[in-house]
Scaffold this motif. Structure first.
Motif, short mmCIF file in Angstrom:
data_model
loop_
_atom_site.label_atom_id
_atom_site.label_comp_id
_atom_site.label_asym_id
_atom_site.label_seq_id
_atom_site.Cartn_x
_atom_site.Cartn_y
_atom_site.Cartn_z
N ALA A 137 29.02 -64.19 81.83
CA ALA A 137 28.04 -63.22 82.37
C ALA A 137 26.64 -63.77 82.21
O ALA A 137 26.39 -64.60 81.33
N PRO A 138 25.70 -63.29 83.01
CA PRO A 138 24.30 -63.73 82.86
C PRO A 138 23.70 -63.19 81.56
O PRO A 138 24.22 -62.24 80.96
N ALA A 139 22.59 -63.82 81.16
CA ALA A 139 21.98 -63.51 79.86
C ALA A 139 21.50 -62.07 79.75
O ALA A 139 21.36 -61.54 78.65
N ASP A 140 21.24 -61.42 80.88
CA ASP A 140 20.78 -60.02 80.76
C ASP A 140 21.94 -59.08 80.40
O ASP A 140 21.72 -57.92 80.07
N ARG A 141 23.19 -59.59 80.47
CA ARG A 141 24.33 -58.74 80.08
C ARG A 141 25.06 -59.27 78.85
O ARG A 141 25.94 -58.61 78.31
N LEU A 142 24.72 -60.48 78.43
CA LEU A 142 25.45 -61.10 77.32
C LEU A 142 24.49 -61.79 76.37
O LEU A 142 23.82 -62.75 76.75
N LEU A 182 37.60 -64.07 73.13
CA LEU A 182 37.10 -64.55 74.43
C LEU A 182 37.76 -63.76 75.56
O LEU A 182 37.11 -63.38 76.54
N GLU A 183 39.05 -63.51 75.42
CA GLU A 183 39.76 -62.75 76.47
C GLU A 183 39.27 -61.30 76.51
O GLU A 183 39.11 -60.72 77.59
N ALA A 184 39.04 -60.72 75.34
CA ALA A 184 38.52 -59.34 75.31
C ALA A 184 37.14 -59.30 75.97
O ALA A 184 36.84 -58.40 76.76
N ALA A 185 36.30 -60.31 75.68
CA ALA A 185 34.97 -60.38 76.28
C ALA A 185 35.08 -60.49 77.80
O ALA A 185 34.34 -59.86 78.55
N ARG A 186 36.01 -61.32 78.26
CA ARG A 186 36.21 -61.51 79.70
C ARG A 186 36.52 -60.17 80.38
O ARG A 186 35.95 -59.83 81.42
N HIS A 187 37.39 -59.38 79.76
CA HIS A 187 37.75 -58.10 80.36
C HIS A 187 36.60 -57.10 80.29
O HIS A 187 36.36 -56.36 81.25
N LEU A 188 35.87 -57.09 79.18
CA LEU A 188 34.74 -56.16 79.08
C LEU A 188 33.69 -56.50 80.13
O LEU A 188 33.18 -55.62 80.84
N LEU A 189 33.37 -57.79 80.25
CA LEU A 189 32.28 -58.21 81.14
C LEU A 189 32.67 -58.19 82.62
O LEU A 189 31.80 -58.33 83.49
N ALA A 190 33.96 -58.00 82.89
CA ALA A 190 34.38 -57.86 84.29
C ALA A 190 33.77 -56.59 84.89
O ALA A 190 33.63 -56.48 86.11
N ASP A 191 33.42 -55.65 84.03
CA ASP A 191 32.73 -54.45 84.50
C ASP A 191 31.23 -54.76 84.54
O ASP A 191 30.61 -54.96 83.49
N PRO A 192 30.63 -54.80 85.72
CA PRO A 192 29.22 -55.20 85.81
C PRO A 192 28.27 -54.25 85.09
O PRO A 192 27.11 -54.60 84.85
N ALA A 193 28.76 -53.07 84.71
CA ALA A 193 27.89 -52.12 84.00
C ALA A 193 27.85 -52.42 82.51
O ALA A 193 27.02 -51.86 81.78
N CYS A 194 28.73 -53.29 82.06
CA CYS A 194 28.89 -53.48 80.61
C CYS A 194 27.96 -54.57 80.07
O CYS A 194 27.73 -55.60 80.71
N ARG A 195 27.43 -54.34 78.88
CA ARG A 195 26.65 -55.37 78.18
C ARG A 195 27.35 -55.70 76.86
O ARG A 195 27.95 -54.82 76.24
N LEU A 196 27.24 -56.97 76.47
CA LEU A 196 27.95 -57.40 75.26
C LEU A 196 27.01 -58.18 74.34
O LEU A 196 26.27 -59.05 74.80
N ILE A 197 27.07 -57.85 73.07
CA ILE A 197 26.41 -58.68 72.05
C ILE A 197 27.53 -59.34 71.26
O ILE A 197 28.43 -58.65 70.76
N ALA A 198 27.49 -60.67 71.19
CA ALA A 198 28.55 -61.40 70.51
C ALA A 198 27.96 -62.23 69.38
O ALA A 198 26.83 -62.72 69.48
N GLY A 199 28.73 -62.38 68.31
CA GLY A 199 28.32 -63.26 67.22
C GLY A 199 29.07 -64.58 67.34
O GLY A 199 30.23 -64.61 67.72
N ALA A 200 28.40 -65.69 67.02
CA ALA A 200 29.07 -67.00 67.07
C ALA A 200 28.42 -67.90 66.03
O ALA A 200 27.20 -67.84 65.83
N ARG A 201 29.23 -68.74 65.40
CA ARG A 201 28.64 -69.66 64.41
C ARG A 201 27.68 -70.62 65.08
O ARG A 201 26.65 -70.95 64.55
N ARG A 202 28.05 -71.08 66.29
CA ARG A 202 27.19 -72.01 67.03
C ARG A 202 26.97 -71.47 68.43
O ARG A 202 27.66 -71.87 69.38
N PRO A 203 26.03 -70.57 68.62
CA PRO A 203 25.79 -70.01 69.95
C PRO A 203 25.57 -71.08 71.01
O PRO A 203 26.00 -70.92 72.16
N ASP A 204 24.94 -72.21 70.63
CA ASP A 204 24.67 -73.27 71.62
C ASP A 204 25.95 -73.93 72.12
O ASP A 204 25.94 -74.60 73.15
#
Ligand SMILES: NC(=O)c1ccc[n+]([C@@H]2O[C@H](COP(=O)([O-])OP(=O)(O)OC[C@H]3O[C@@H](n4cnc5c(N)ncnc54)[C@H](OP(=O)(O)O)[C@@H]3O)[C@@H](O)[C@H]2O)c1
Length: 308
Positions: A48-53, A17-39
């Motif tokens: 970040a908004p859904a167009d970047r995450l 979560l902390e790594a994601a926070r730092h990556l997404l602090a850059d508005p140019a960055c997009r992230l695809i994340a895996g989660a057992r329960r995305p909801d």
């Protein structure tokens, strides 16, 4: 230039979560994340908004789920390439081995095999020189004093087939066996980083094992008893200030993001790096080329079997 797309597992809490926070602090960055329960990934979703995450379902305890996740990632990339891949998700179950539906020890599959299959599947989708970072741990090394203080005695590589079943040292207590399996899954990660670096050479993606240090207070103790969970969250963060080699999820997450963006270690492959972004020695066993090759073959065969 297209926005860099990073792929991160275990991004719902703790280090990821902390790594994601730092990556997404850059508005140019997009992230695809895996989660057992995305909801239920509320904290991650708020970054970040859904167009970047994109948060896609992934249960590393199931090879079927892992492959379905890989297919969804490939579809999202739409012919593009990943800027980085972070194999970070992990669990620490302290007890006798439990087998997954695929027939592998849970710790082995969640911490190592699922990621190994995911990496195999994603190799053609990685940008040139993309960092592929596997979250390792000082527990893999029997000479690490701070890991020994907590009862770890290093990874016990008894052969890929036996490790896959969680068959390490049946004479040890259930608790010790669980700790051995965790440390061994991390030894597998370091062995694989060296194997992949040799297999892919200097022109391919760059493979890095990242030791985030001791980070009390994360969700890693979720499978422990109530008292241990309480101590991990409330006492250990204070004690850790006195323990050499201790970090925090925030500090190590920032370092992780530096690795994934290529700002740290822009060159080189087959590296073992700590949360201060120094290259550090890994255990003597991790340099066993025969073990690296055995594990690499195991990963490729498993990936091949599930891809067919
Ligand atoms: N904490 C430490 O002291 C320490 C030290 C060295 C290394 N590490 C390593 O650091 C990494 C992150 O751990 P952490 O301390 O940040 O613990 P954490 O807060 O429990 O994070 C673990 C992450 O892995 C995910 N995960 C667990 N099982 C999964 C599965 N079957 N499929 C998909 N995702 C799964 C969890 O997602 P859910 O939301 O689905 O549960 C969570 O996002 C792990 O690899 C761990 O071994 C931790």
């Amino acid at each position: 230039m297209p926005a860099p797309v990073h792929l991160l597992t275990g991004a719902t809490s703790g280090l990821g979560l902390e790594a994601a926070r730092h990556l997404l602090a850059d508005p140019a960055c997009r992230l695809i994340a895996g989660a057992r329960r995305p909801d239920r990934a509320y904290a991650l979703r708020g970054l970040a908004p859904a167009d970047r995450l994109a948060i896609l379902p992934l249960d590393l305890l199931s090879l079927e789920s892992t492959m379905a996740f890989a297919d969804l990632v490939a579809a999202r990339l739409d012919g593009g390439r990943l800027a980085s891949l972070a194999a970070n998700a992990g669990l620490q179950f302290v007890g006798l081995p439990r087998l997954t539906r695929d027939g592998y020890d849970e710790t082995f599959q969640a911490n190592w095999l699922g990621h190994a299959v995911l990496i195999e599947r994603m190799l053609p989708r990685l940008a040139p020189a993309a960092p592929v970072v596997l979250t390792a741990s000082g527990t893999h090394d029997p000479t690490k004093r701070e890991a020994r203080m907590f009862g770890f005695r290093g990874g016990l590589f008894t052969g890929a087939e036996r490790v896959a079943r969680g068959d390490l040292d049946a004479t040890a207590s259930a608790r010790q066996q669980g700790m051995d399996r965790y440390a061994t899954s991390k030894l597998c990660a370091v062995l694989q980083v060296y194997a992949l670096a040799r297999r892919c050479g200097t022109d391919g993606p760059r493979f890095i094992a990242f030791d985030p240090g001791l980070m009390p207070g994360t969700g890693l103790a979720r499978d422990r008893g109530a008292f241990e969970q309480w101590a991990w969250s409330n006492v250990m963060p204070l004690v850790a200030r006195l323990v050499p080699g201790a970090s925090t999820a925030a500090r190590s997450g920032a370092a992780y993001a530096e690795l994934l963006t290529g700002r740290a270690f822009a060159r080189g492959t087959g590296l073992h790096v700590d949360y201060t972004l120094r290259e550090i020695p890994s255990s003597r066993d991790s340099h066993r080329v025969d073990w690296q090759d055995e594990l690499d073959l195991f990963a490729r065969r498993t990936a091949q079997a599930v891809m067919n």
